[in-house]
Design an enzyme around this catalytic site. Sequence first.
Site, short mmCIF file in Angstrom:
data_model
loop_
_atom_site.label_atom_id
_atom_site.label_comp_id
_atom_site.label_asym_id
_atom_site.label_seq_id
_atom_site.Cartn_x
_atom_site.Cartn_y
_atom_site.Cartn_z
N ILE A 233 46.17 18.83 83.61
CA ILE A 233 45.35 19.68 82.74
C ILE A 233 46.39 20.53 82.01
O ILE A 233 46.92 21.49 82.55
CB ILE A 233 44.36 20.55 83.53
CG1 ILE A 233 43.38 19.65 84.30
CG2 ILE A 233 43.61 21.49 82.59
CD1 ILE A 233 42.42 20.40 85.21
N PRO A 234 46.75 20.15 80.78
CA PRO A 234 47.98 20.61 80.14
C PRO A 234 47.96 22.05 79.60
O PRO A 234 48.02 22.29 78.40
CB PRO A 234 48.18 19.60 79.02
CG PRO A 234 46.79 19.18 78.66
CD PRO A 234 46.03 19.18 79.97
N CYS A 235 47.97 23.00 80.52
CA CYS A 235 48.00 24.40 80.11
C CYS A 235 49.33 24.77 79.46
O CYS A 235 49.41 25.78 78.76
CB CYS A 235 47.68 25.31 81.29
SG CYS A 235 48.71 25.07 82.73
N HIS A 236 50.36 23.94 79.64
CA HIS A 236 51.64 24.20 78.97
C HIS A 236 51.53 24.04 77.45
O HIS A 236 52.39 24.53 76.73
CB HIS A 236 52.74 23.28 79.53
CG HIS A 236 52.50 21.83 79.30
ND1 HIS A 236 51.69 21.08 80.15
CD2 HIS A 236 52.93 20.98 78.34
CE1 HIS A 236 51.65 19.83 79.69
NE2 HIS A 236 52.40 19.75 78.60
#
Length: 190
Positions: A150-153
Site C-alpha cells: 500500500i504505497p504510502c511512500h
Amino acid sequence: MEFRKILTPLGTLTLWAHAGTLIRLDWDGIFSETHAEIPNETKRSTPDDIKGRIPDSTKEDTEILEAEEQILNTGERILKEYFSGKRVDFNLLPMNPTGTDFQQKVWTALRKIPYGETVSYGEIARRIGSPKAARAVGMANHVNPLPIFIPCHRVVGSNGKLTGYAPGLKIKRILLELEAGVQRLQYPTE
C-alpha cells in the site's frame, strides 16, 4: 498467523499472513513492537509442522496455514520483483490490513496511485471526499500496516517535498527513485 523474514536491498522485512491474506509488513522491527517476539530465523511451515504445532488440527486448519504459506511465498516473490524493478503493481496480492473506516479509505486511495507517480496528502484527502483531512491522511499513512504494498511512500507534501515515512525519508527517497528508474538496487545474495 504465519510470518516470514525476508532479506531485501533495503534491510530485513517481515511479512505477516492470516487466513490467506497479507496483513502486515514490518521493516527492520520498526512496526513489530505491536506483535509478539519475532524469532530471527525464517519460518516456513509444512503440513507436518502444522500437525506438530496443533496436534488436533483439522484438514481446515492445515488448509488455512498452507494458504498463509502460499501468500507469504507470493509476497516474497512480488517484493523481489519490485526491488529488481520488474514489478509495478501489487493488485494480485490479497491484502487485509486492519484499520478504521477512514484509514481503509485512505489505503484504498493509496493503492490507486500509479507506480512512479506521487500525490499530496491534500489530494488523497480530496479523493476520499474529506478535503480538509490532509493531516488525518498523514496519520493513516503513518499507521499503514503494509508499506510498499500500500504505497504510502508515493505521498508527498503539497510543495512536492518528501515528508514523513516510518522507515525514514532516505528509504522513501530510494523507493521513489527506484520507481522513477533513477535508482538501481542490488538484491542481496542468500
